[in-house]
Motif scaffolding. Structure first.
Motif, short mmCIF file in Angstrom:
data_model
loop_
_atom_site.label_atom_id
_atom_site.label_comp_id
_atom_site.label_asym_id
_atom_site.label_seq_id
_atom_site.Cartn_x
_atom_site.Cartn_y
_atom_site.Cartn_z
N GLN A 114 13.94 62.93 79.64
CA GLN A 114 14.31 61.72 78.91
C GLN A 114 13.91 60.44 79.61
O GLN A 114 14.23 59.35 79.17
N LYS A 590 16.54 63.94 73.73
CA LYS A 590 15.84 62.73 73.29
C LYS A 590 16.24 62.27 71.91
O LYS A 590 15.71 61.30 71.39
N THR A 632 20.03 58.66 71.36
CA THR A 632 18.84 58.07 71.96
C THR A 632 17.99 57.46 70.86
O THR A 632 17.52 58.14 69.96
N ASN A 638 19.70 53.35 73.90
CA ASN A 638 20.63 54.36 73.47
C ASN A 638 21.96 53.73 73.08
O ASN A 638 22.29 52.63 73.50
#
Length: 930
Positions: A114, A590, A632, A638
């Motif tokens: 990520q 993700k 995300t 996020n």
């Protein structure tokens, strides 16, 4: 003349192509992991102002690329390839030059977990899951700057004048170095002892408990944490900092920091001697030091909810906060290492702290009463306090194999707290008639001991996601004190002395807290992305308090031998909690991760009056829902949401049925009928960063609603000004706070600008006599921040804040307190010839007067320094500094709480001048950087 002119024209025409020569770039794209050349990779050249594409090409079969006939100027290079993280860099193309980027390494996205990777010359901030990561070298600092100086420059992080760190609106409780504790939890040791040039990255995140990180189920235990990742070249050899300063008369500030690294072995030592306020003590140990209390309850996820009541003890605040004149000594040793391919990990440390403070101050208070009257109390006093502590801590972690590990932590401390104080109090009615005058003195000598340990065993199984973990924790705290309390209490009627009461008592206290907890957790995968977690825990928390009050048989005698039965007691309070629950977790890397679940617990309370021989048992059944979400949003940000429920048991001081009369104007009485409180905690946060425009947005909102919250019943005697305070349970209390920040680089002007805003809302209920009183207070505001830098010429930082404060009470809806406060800061650094630097900072604190407090408490704190670099590579400097040049520093605190308003002023460090020698020494293949 014509020939000369013709010659000049010819020369100009010949030189024109030289000035208009095209530039070029070239390089080779390779894979980081496999070290192979990557073909068909797109290399794009972008215009920095608006990211418009200027030119592009692809790498050939050998991974090589080149771009020809490019116009000179500044550009952004973007290199992209499917399955690999994008690469960015800034380049400056000179006329006729060919820039060789060399081997450009691309990293597979699957390796990054990520992480959004940007070459550090372009991106100052990275978003890595729920972690905000700052590239230290992207923020320009003066030579020899500390980590604290670096933190002050980072968007989203604030450091106040006392070293307290706030990240994304929350107070930072831990500062780690390379992921490990560094001299326990005292943040200032790392932030003021390490130089900024040793740091590669600064990471800000909410550190979860070890068990939550292992299982992936959020148990609600989070600690706002900053991790300092050191540069690799700083992990070889040694480096440190020596600072010695004095004004030749009254003030001195000396410290030494030494760090030796060899591979994964770290050995550090430090020593601080200062009376300028640049010393702090471990905040976490405040709960074991003197008057602080630690209360534990079920956190709703099978663990333990820890509540720390720091009272007025500056140990509980994490640093010296400026009230009074301090003299501090602080020293420590730290050793950590890893062996056997990191399977064995040891982290240990020792720390000694001593802090002496002499203080004097004045407090003006107003009590708003329901019958349209007010009560005023004026207090003045002085005090001397001396505190010292020795502390040992250790961590041992063993990775038995790839599937199991054991982690053990232990720490212990012993300390002493000695204080002397003298206070004069006067209470007045609405007509400013004197109701009472109290003169009291006290001397307290207290000792404390603490030991706590944890054990965590974790086991993974062959089936991915199937785990078993077992944890245990133990804590033992013992506080004993011996105090002398004497007071002369004058009470008036119609302005004439009516009575005099003299108190001369000795108070002996012995408090013990012992807690033990164990928890087992099992996770079972439902699919590649989902799992269930089952947990069970048992917790036993035992507290015992003995209070003995004595007086003299004869006022002429020295010994206190007469036992006062009504002011003495021995009490115990035990809470046995069993909890079990189930949680569901889903993770799509993700994209989105969420969990939710429920725990059910049974808490059995046992209160015993050991003096009277009575005991009462009662129990509560609690339901604890929990939920968390991490969404995300592309590669740039996020959104996070958390909810959990937790209980809090009353402290033994709150339930012990005894009167504390040491302060005759504020008599405290325990309430054995107090019930537990239940808290609903919500949090929502958002982070976003765009790399090309260097724009960042961050914000968070926290909300807590409490059932059966602990409040107070206040019974006021208007004839004497005396108040009797007893804790009670109330419903409907809540609080909410939020914080938002915006930061962007305006490239056309070469400046960075941003905005910080925050708000606080508090609603609480108490009782004034038999009348219920609802209180609301609001604080909101913010302001812009601007920075402008010219390389090797100057650096300028400006920040400003305007904050509105409002407080109202239902008993007196006609009285609403409103006022503004302002905080403005200017920080300027100028680089002068002959290795001189001139730095100055100025803080403007503006506090609006109110109808009750009409004194002028505005202050301008102006500091300046002049440095001269010394020795080869400028590794040392001589500094002349001036603190509080205008001599306006004011110790000030305004408190609005319920129907009570107070304003306190106190002495603090004011103007002084100091000459300091600073030496950054290093042996790591690279000289220390200024």
């Amino acid at each position: 003349m014509k020939k000369t002119a013709a010659l000049l024209v010819v020369l100009f025409l010949l030189s024109f192509p030289v000035f208009s020569q095209d530039a070029a770039i070239k390089g080779t794209v390779i894979d980081t992991l496999e070290k192979r050349n990557l073909s068909n990779t797109v290399i794009a050249l972008l215009r920095p102002a608006d990211s418009v594409l200027v030119s592009f090409t692809r790498s050939n079969k050998d991974g090589n690329f080149s771009m020809q006939k490019l116009s000179p100027g500044k550009f952004i290079v973007m290199i992209t390839r499917p399955a690999y993280a994008d690469y960015f860099d800034r380049i400056d193309l000179a006329p006729g030059a060919t820039v060789d980027l060399g081997k450009v390494s691309l990293i597979l996205k699957s390796q990054l977990l990520q992480e959004v990777v940007v070459q550090h010359k372009l991106g100052a901030i990275r978003i890595k899951g729920d972690t905000t990561e700052y590239i230290a070298d992207s923020f320009k600092l003066s030579a020899g700057a500390t980590v604290e100086d670096l933190l002050k420059k980072l968007p989203g992080i604030q450091v106040d004048k006392d070293g307290k760190i706030t990240a994304q609106g929350e107070t930072v409780q831990k500062v780690l170095v390379d992921g490990e504790e560094f001299f326990s939890d005292d943040p200032t040791i790392a932030t003021r002892g390490l130089t900024a040039d040793a740091v590669e990255k600064v990471q800000s995140f909410d550190k979860k408990s070890d068990q939550a990180e292992f299982t992936g189920i959020d148990d609600g235990e989070k600690t706002k944490t900053i991790n300092l990742q050191l540069k690799e070249d700083k992990k070889k050899g040694y480096f440190g900092k020596l600072e010695a300063g004095a004004d030749g008369d009254r003030y001195w500030n000396n410290n030494l920091m030494f760090n030796a690294f060899k591979g994964k072995r770290k050995l550090s030592a430090f020593g601080i001697m200062s009376n300028t306020g640049k010393t702090g003590l471990d905040w976490q140990e405040g709960m074991n030091y003197g008057s602080n209390n630690m209360e534990m309850g079920d956190d709703g996820a099978g663990g333990t909810y820890v509540y720390i009541d720091g009272g007025d003890d500056e140990f509980g605040s994490g640093n010296y906060w400026g009230e009074g004149l301090p003299k501090g000594w602080n020293a420590g040793l730290h050793y950590s290492n890893k062996w056997n391919a990191d399977k064995i990990h040891l982290n240990s440390g020792y720390q000694y702290n001593k802090l002496n403070t002499e203080a004097q101050g004045n407090t003006l208070s107003q009590y708003i009463l329901p019958d349209s009257t007010n009560l005023y109390v004026n207090e003045s006093g002085n005090s001397y306090r001396s505190r010292d502590r020795n502390r040992l801590n250790g961590l041992y972690e063993l990775k038995i194999d790839s599937m199991s590990s054991v982690k053990i932590t232990a720490q212990g401390s012993i300390g002493n707290n000695y204080s002397q104080s003298k206070y004069h109090q006067e209470s007045l009615n609405d007509n400013y008639d004197t109701l009472s005058i109290i003169d009291r003195v006290s001397t307290v000598d207290a000792n404390n001991k603490n030991f706590n340990a944890t054990l965590l065993w974790r086991q993974k199984f062959r089936k991915t996601g199937r785990t078993l973990s077992l944890s245990g924790r133990q804590n033992y705290t013992e506080n004993t004190s011996r105090g002398i309390f004497a007071s002369e209490n004058y009470f008036f009627e119609n302005g004439m002395l009516d009575s005099l009461k003299v108190l001369d008592q000795q108070k002996l206290t012995d408090n013990i807290t012992s807690a033990i907890n164990s928890r087992v957790s099992y996770t079972e995968p439902l699919s590649k992305r989902a799992l269930l977690e089952f947990n069970y825990s048992i917790d036993n928390n035992h507290r015992q308090s003995r209070i003995t009050t004595l007086e003299k048989r004869d006022p002429n005698l020295k010994e206190y031998e007469q036992y006062i039965d009504s002011l003495s007691n021995e009490y115990s309070f035990n809470v046995l909690t069993q909890s079990g629950g189930i949680n569901y977790r889903y993770a799509r890397p993700k994209k989105i991760t969420f969990s939710f679940g429920m725990n059910i617990s049974n808490a059995v309370y046992t209160r015993k009056d050991l003096k009277g021989g009575s005991a009462i048992d009662y129990s509560f059944t609690n339901f604890f829902p929990q939920a968390s979400l991490v969404w995300t949003m592309g590669r740039n940000g996020n959104l996070r949401f958390n909810y959990n429920g937790s209980t809090q048991a009353p402290s033994i001081d709150q339930i012990q049925p005894i009167r504390d009369i040491t302060d005759q104007l504020n008599i405290r009485v325990g309430n054995p009928d107090l019930e537990q409180a239940f808290r609903h905690n919500f949090s929502l946060s958002y982070n976003s960063y765009k790399f090309l425009s260097e724009r960042s947005i961050y914000g968070n909102v926290n909300f807590t609603a409490v059932q059966n919250d602990f409040s107070s019943l206040n019974i006021l005697d208007l004839s004497t000004g005396r108040k009797i305070i007893q804790p009670v349970n109330v419903d409907g209390n809540y609080r909410m706070n939020g914080w938002i920040g915006y930061w962007k680089k305006i490239k056309s002007l070469g400046i960075r600008t941003g905005f910080n805003g925050r708000f606080n809302v508090n609603h609480n209920t108490n009782f004034i006599g038999d009348q219920q009183n609802e209180n609301d207070s609001y604080t909101f505001g913010g302001g812009p921040r601007i920075s402008y830098q010219k390389e090797k010429r100057f650096e300028l930082w400006l920040s400003t804040g305007f904050y509105r404060n409002i407080s109202k009470t239902s008993l007196r809806s006609d009285l609403v307190t409103r006022y503004w406060t302002q905080e403005h800061d200017i920080d300027l650094l100028v680089f002068l010839p002959w290795k001189f630097e001139l730095g100055t900072n100025c803080n403007f604190s503006i506090r609006q007067r109110t109808s009750t407090f009409d004194r002028n408490n505005n202050a301008i704190r102006w500091n300046a320094r002049l440095d001269r670099k010394l020795f080869k590579n400028d590794v040392a400097r001589l500094r002349f500094s001036a603190n509080d040049i205008l001599n306006q520093n004011i110790g000030f605190n305004r408190n609005i709480n319920s129907n009570f308003i107070s304003e306190r002023t106190y002495d603090t460090i004011k103007r002084y001048f100091m000459l300091t020698f600073i030496w950054n020494f290093s042996k790591n293949g690279k000289p220390a950087q200024w």
